[in-house]
Design an enzyme around this catalytic site. Structure first.
Site, PDB file in Angstrom:
ATOM      1  N   GLY A   1       0.874  -1.176   0.000  1.00 15.07           N
ATOM      2  CA  GLY A   1       0.000   0.000   0.000  1.00 15.07           C
ATOM      3  C   GLY A   1       0.901   1.213   0.000  1.00 15.07           C
ATOM      4  N   GLU A   2       0.529   2.225   0.733  1.00 10.80           N
ATOM      5  CA  GLU A   2       1.356   3.426   0.843  1.00 10.80           C
ATOM      6  C   GLU A   2       1.750   3.539   2.314  1.00 10.80           C
ATOM      7  OE1 GLU A   2       2.382   5.012  -1.874  1.00 10.80           O
ATOM      8  OE2 GLU A   2       3.666   6.053  -0.436  1.00 10.80           O
ATOM      9  N   SER A   3       3.035   3.319   2.586  1.00  9.77           N
ATOM     10  CA  SER A   3       3.439   3.191   3.989  1.00  9.77           C
ATOM     11  C   SER A   3       3.191   4.474   4.789  1.00  9.77           C
ATOM     12  CB  SER A   3       4.899   2.745   4.094  1.00  9.77           C
ATOM     13  OG  SER A   3       5.739   3.636   3.404  1.00  9.77           O
TER      14      SER A   3
ATOM     15  N   GLU B   1       1.343 -12.096  -3.382  1.00 16.11           N
ATOM     16  CA  GLU B   1      -0.113 -12.352  -3.468  1.00 16.11           C
ATOM     17  C   GLU B   1      -0.671 -11.998  -4.839  1.00 16.11           C
ATOM     18  OE1 GLU B   1       1.266  -9.758  -2.198  1.00 16.11           O
ATOM     19  OE2 GLU B   1       0.022  -7.989  -2.586  1.00 16.11           O
TER      20      GLU B   1
ATOM     21  N   CYS C   1       6.118  -5.453   0.585  1.00 14.28           N
ATOM     22  CA  CYS C   1       6.278  -4.115   0.009  1.00 14.28           C
ATOM     23  C   CYS C   1       6.145  -3.039   1.100  1.00 14.28           C
ATOM     24  CB  CYS C   1       5.306  -3.934  -1.151  1.00 14.28           C
ATOM     25  SG  CYS C   1       5.864  -2.668  -2.281  1.00 14.28           S
TER      26      CYS C   1
ATOM     27  N   HIS D   1       5.249  -8.372  -4.331  1.00 13.56           N
ATOM     28  CA  HIS D   1       3.879  -8.777  -3.972  1.00 13.56           C
ATOM     29  C   HIS D   1       3.647 -10.241  -4.342  1.00 13.56           C
ATOM     30  CE1 HIS D   1       2.019  -4.782  -3.149  1.00 13.56           C
ATOM     31  NE2 HIS D   1       3.025  -4.362  -3.903  1.00 13.56           N
TER      32      HIS D   1
HETATM   33  N1  GLN Z   1       5.875   2.895  -2.558  1.00 14.82           N
HETATM   34  C1  GLN Z   1       5.137   2.439  -1.428  1.00 14.82           C
HETATM   35  C2  GLN Z   1       5.700   3.010  -0.125  1.00 14.82           C
HETATM   36  O1  GLN Z   1       6.756   3.562  -0.150  1.00 14.82           O
HETATM   37  C3  GLN Z   1       5.110   0.927  -1.354  1.00 14.82           C
HETATM   38  C4  GLN Z   1       4.434   0.377  -2.591  1.00 14.82           C
HETATM   39  C5  GLN Z   1       3.747  -0.944  -2.396  1.00 14.82           C
HETATM   40  O2  GLN Z   1       3.455  -1.367  -1.278  1.00 14.82           O
HETATM   41  N2  GLN Z   1       3.427  -1.560  -3.500  1.00 14.82           N
HETATM   42  O3  GLN Z   1       5.109   2.929   0.891  1.00 14.82           O
END
Ligand code: GLN
Length: 213
Positions: free
Chosen positions: A46-48, A173, A78, A171
């Site tokens: 996701g987006e950390s 999954e 990720c 990923h």
């Molecule tokens: N770019 C995202 C981050 O820095 C990570 C991307 C992902 O989880 N696919 O949080």
């Protein structure tokens, strides 16, 4: 077996269906009470930065730190890997510092925003892992007792394990790769039923029930 999947943001549904396929109950974790009775946890991609805010807002930080400290097996993919790193290079403070690694976010630049690669991951057997990378981090430094599980052809570290924690920069999954989740459920099974002499004891009430059964 109940496995939690952090579901504040990002790609959690794919992890849940994959875990169902492996015979586990996969509960979406949005509040601390959703962690009750889990013997494993997945931190998805996701987006950390967003995930870190929602983890704080919904009071999940301390309960997940406590679960990691108890040795409950955790798989981060990720953004999940970023959340588990002890150091985020040129970035924010760590969230769940439980892997002795330094990660760099969005490490593959614009041209390579997303790419796929086949990786050798010997602990999972001879068949390579088909790995999908999406704005992925890379492990820049590994310390302590971290095992490197997989690298790209150029040597970049993209999968690691340390004690109860496994993390991938990609990923699994999304490519139907089940072996990391199977490893997690195997570790979770061992956590739920500690071997004789492991030093861990069943909860007293459980012991009492067994005695009267
Ligand atoms: N770019 C995202 C981050 O820095 C990570 C991307 C992902 O989880 N696919 O949080």
């Amino acid at each position: 077996m109940r496995i939690g999947v952090l579901a504040v943001q990002g790609a959690f549904i794919e992890h849940q269906s994959l875990l169902h396929g492996l015979g586990a109950e996969a509960v979406a974790v949005r509040l601390p009470e959703h962690l009750a009775g889990v013997s494993g946890l997945v931190l998805p991609g996701g987006e950390s930065t967003t995930m870190r805010k929602l983890i704080d807002r919904w009071g999940l930080g301390d309960p997940i730190r406590e679960l990691l400290a108890r040795g409950v097996p955790v798989l981060g993919t990720c953004a999940g890997m970023i959340l588990l790193a002890r150091e985020i290079v040129d970035g924010d403070e760590p969230v769940f510092p439980s892997l002795d690694i330094a990660v760099k976010r969005n490490a593959f630049g614009r041209q390579l925003d997303s790419f796929e690669a086949d990786l050798a991951v010997p602990v999972l057997g001879d068949t390579p892992v088909h790995a999908i990378f999406i704005r992925a981090p890379v492990v820049e430094r590994v310390e302590g007792s971290v095992d490197v599980l997989g690298r790209l052809e150029d040597g970049s570290v993209v999968a690691v394990r340390q004690r109860n924690v496994i993390a991938t920069a990609f990923h699994p999954e999304l490519s139907g790769e089940v072996r990391f989740h199977r490893l997690l459920t195997t570790m979770a099974g061992a956590y739920a039923e500690p071997a004789e002499g492991s030093g861990r004891r069943p909860h007293p009430t459980r012991r009492g029930l067994e005695r009267t059964a």
